[in-house]
Scaffold this active site. Sequence first.
Site, mmCIF file in Angstrom:
data_model
loop_
_atom_site.group_PDB
_atom_site.id
_atom_site.type_symbol
_atom_site.label_atom_id
_atom_site.label_comp_id
_atom_site.label_asym_id
_atom_site.label_seq_id
_atom_site.Cartn_x
_atom_site.Cartn_y
_atom_site.Cartn_z
ATOM 1 N N GLU A 196 0.843 -1.213 0.000
ATOM 2 C CA GLU A 196 0.000 0.000 0.000
ATOM 3 C C GLU A 196 0.876 1.260 0.000
ATOM 4 O OE1 GLU A 196 -3.124 -0.279 -0.601
ATOM 5 O OE2 GLU A 196 -4.028 -1.962 0.478
ATOM 6 N N LYS A 238 -3.192 10.431 1.563
ATOM 7 C CA LYS A 238 -4.556 9.920 1.730
ATOM 8 C C LYS A 238 -5.469 11.021 2.257
ATOM 9 C CE LYS A 238 -7.418 6.076 2.704
ATOM 10 N NZ LYS A 238 -7.578 4.681 3.019
ATOM 11 N N HIS A 259 -5.882 -3.128 -6.928
ATOM 12 C CA HIS A 259 -6.861 -3.803 -6.076
ATOM 13 C C HIS A 259 -7.850 -4.664 -6.862
ATOM 14 C CE1 HIS A 259 -5.125 -1.189 -3.105
ATOM 15 N NE2 HIS A 259 -5.955 -1.564 -2.156
ATOM 16 N N HIS A 263 -7.926 -8.122 -5.374
ATOM 17 C CA HIS A 263 -9.109 -8.691 -4.705
ATOM 18 C C HIS A 263 -9.500 -10.019 -5.353
ATOM 19 C CE1 HIS A 263 -10.709 -4.640 -2.860
ATOM 20 N NE2 HIS A 263 -9.677 -5.132 -2.220
ATOM 21 N N HIS A 276 -3.830 -9.523 1.908
ATOM 22 C CA HIS A 276 -4.367 -8.418 1.101
ATOM 23 C C HIS A 276 -3.226 -7.666 0.389
ATOM 24 C CE1 HIS A 276 -6.917 -5.046 -0.054
ATOM 25 N NE2 HIS A 276 -6.031 -4.230 0.489
HETATM 26 P P1 NAD Z 1 -4.692 -8.087 9.448
HETATM 27 O O1 NAD Z 1 -5.594 -7.172 10.123
HETATM 28 O O2 NAD Z 1 -5.167 -9.469 9.174
HETATM 29 O O3 NAD Z 1 -3.311 -8.154 10.247
HETATM 30 C C1 NAD Z 1 -2.284 -8.960 9.751
HETATM 31 C C2 NAD Z 1 -1.738 -9.938 10.795
HETATM 32 O O4 NAD Z 1 -0.863 -9.234 11.645
HETATM 33 C C3 NAD Z 1 -2.792 -10.567 11.682
HETATM 34 O O5 NAD Z 1 -2.463 -11.902 11.934
HETATM 35 C C4 NAD Z 1 -2.689 -9.752 12.953
HETATM 36 O O6 NAD Z 1 -3.130 -10.452 14.096
HETATM 37 C C5 NAD Z 1 -1.210 -9.494 13.015
HETATM 38 N N1 NAD Z 1 -0.811 -8.313 13.750
HETATM 39 C C6 NAD Z 1 -1.401 -7.104 13.749
HETATM 40 N N2 NAD Z 1 -0.654 -6.219 14.413
HETATM 41 C C7 NAD Z 1 0.426 -6.875 14.869
HETATM 42 C C8 NAD Z 1 1.566 -6.487 15.605
HETATM 43 N N3 NAD Z 1 1.779 -5.217 15.936
HETATM 44 N N4 NAD Z 1 2.465 -7.438 15.925
HETATM 45 C C9 NAD Z 1 2.295 -8.725 15.523
HETATM 46 N N5 NAD Z 1 1.254 -9.141 14.791
HETATM 47 C C10 NAD Z 1 0.324 -8.219 14.463
HETATM 48 O O7 NAD Z 1 -4.242 -7.506 8.001
HETATM 49 P P2 NAD Z 1 -3.853 -6.046 7.487
HETATM 50 O O8 NAD Z 1 -2.870 -6.268 6.410
HETATM 51 O O9 NAD Z 1 -3.520 -5.139 8.584
HETATM 52 O O10 NAD Z 1 -5.213 -5.509 6.855
HETATM 53 C C11 NAD Z 1 -5.807 -6.142 5.750
HETATM 54 C C12 NAD Z 1 -7.258 -5.788 5.740
HETATM 55 O O11 NAD Z 1 -7.406 -4.374 5.604
HETATM 56 C C13 NAD Z 1 -8.040 -6.422 4.623
HETATM 57 O O12 NAD Z 1 -9.237 -6.949 5.119
HETATM 58 C C14 NAD Z 1 -8.333 -5.251 3.691
HETATM 59 O O13 NAD Z 1 -9.519 -5.428 2.964
HETATM 60 C C15 NAD Z 1 -8.423 -4.120 4.652
HETATM 61 N N6 NAD Z 1 -8.154 -2.807 4.060
HETATM 62 C C16 NAD Z 1 -9.047 -1.819 4.296
HETATM 63 C C17 NAD Z 1 -8.808 -0.556 3.784
HETATM 64 C C18 NAD Z 1 -9.757 0.556 4.118
HETATM 65 O O14 NAD Z 1 -9.620 1.650 3.544
HETATM 66 N N7 NAD Z 1 -10.689 0.365 5.025
HETATM 67 C C19 NAD Z 1 -7.657 -0.299 3.027
HETATM 68 C C20 NAD Z 1 -6.754 -1.336 2.832
HETATM 69 C C21 NAD Z 1 -7.002 -2.601 3.341
HETATM 70 N N1 GLY Z 2 -7.861 1.900 0.473
HETATM 71 C C1 GLY Z 2 -8.524 2.713 -0.481
HETATM 72 C C2 GLY Z 2 -9.355 3.787 0.093
HETATM 73 O O1 GLY Z 2 -9.386 4.008 1.284
HETATM 74 O O2 GLY Z 2 -10.028 4.448 -0.627
#
Ligand code: NAD
Ligand code: GLY
Length: 374
Positions: A196, A238, A259, A263, A276
């Site tokens: 990202e 952002k 994405h 996705h 992701h």
């Molecule tokens: P996640 O939330 O699954 O976290 C990744 C892993 O890291 C998990 O196993 C978690 O338990 C672990 N973890 C978290 N913090 C930790 C730490 N400090 N130390 C050790 N382990 C830790 O994944 P992610 O990559 O953070 O997020 C992916 C999700 O975000 C997807 O569902 C995606 O669709 C979503 N997303 C949303 C937006 C939005 O704008 N809302 C943008 C991008 C991605």
């Molecule tokens: N991750 C894309 C958005 O927030 O729009």
Amino acid sequence: MQTSPELLQPAAARVQIALGDRSYPILIGGDLLRDARTWAPQADRKAFALIVTNTTVDALYAAPLAAALAPHFARVRTLTLPDGEVYKDLAHLNLIFDELLGQEADRRTVLFALGGGVVGDMTGFAAACYMRGVPFVQVPTTLLAQVDSSVGGKTAVNHPLGKNMIGAFYQPQQVVCDLDVLDTLPDREMSAGLAEVIKYGASIDVEFLGWLERHIDALRARDRDALTHAVRRCCEIKASIVGADEKEAGLRAILNLGHTFGHAIEAGMGYGAWLHGEGVGCGMVMAAELSARLGLVSTAFARRIEALVARAGLPVRGPADLPPARYLELMRVDKKAQGGDIRFVLLDGESHAVVRTAPEDVVVDVITTLTAAA
Ligand code: NAD
Ligand code: GLY
């Protein structure tokens, strides 16, 4: 004269999301989570605070956060969800409502999303729905969540037929990016977050792209100065886009480079098999290649993106067992699709993005070329 709660907060870099009366700050720095002063703006001695987290993050950071919140609230509890993208669904969202109703939580309740993007997206959506909206705070603990998912108010859960298909735009009161928590993040998750980060450079800020090329190794090594700069610059970019187009009427869609392909890979492989960020990394390589094949950007720039994604420790080839026809099927339920036409974020210049359709045969050819040998 009363001191405003913000002035009581610890020293940290601040980026403001400007959305009128829904504006909020992003704090970026070290040792923020454990410091009670961080949470002064949310202080309400009559309110219930619920920390929502997962099993992994609970063990690391829930107790210190609860201790830091305790002076500000009537009571603080922690709800621990199972860890994984596969649990980002309506059934597990309901566990948050079960807890809130079981605790007789009222409208003053504040939810604290302590975790990565999965916990953040679910907690934000629960906050948007519970009693038609209660305040919430994002406490992102992954790099991905600090640079992207915790900022801008997109909240959602997945449906078996499509990722993030059920959700709402709902802004937090504050985002707190404590860089110390990244020390415990596994290397694979750091790389996923870098996808990202690279996205902002590849599609919006060519100067930042150059900086990333020079500092990618430092970021992977978690150099504090490099991380501070990267998280801050991503949040600034952002903030400017969300401030101009909160609900993705147009401009905000460019934050989705890679994405559409990504996705499809995530859903096609079964949520959780590819992270992701891994899907986004490989998806950006595909989107850049598609842009080059359509003559929108030079092949040299597409190669530059591929090289940086590879240096970030991310896959640059799609999974061998996901055929192009399955991508097409999944991409038709992407949120950018219109009237059955798949729309991609493509590069129409160096670090410049546009949303448009592409001929299906060229898309299939790109996927085929960029798929790992079986
Ligand atoms: P996640 O939330 O699954 O976290 C990744 C892993 O890291 C998990 O196993 C978690 O338990 C672990 N973890 C978290 N913090 C930790 C730490 N400090 N130390 C050790 N382990 C830790 O994944 P992610 O990559 O953070 O997020 C992916 C999700 O975000 C997807 O569902 C995606 O669709 C979503 N997303 C949303 C937006 C939005 O704008 N809302 C943008 C991008 C991605
Ligand atoms: N991750 C894309 C958005 O927030 O729009």
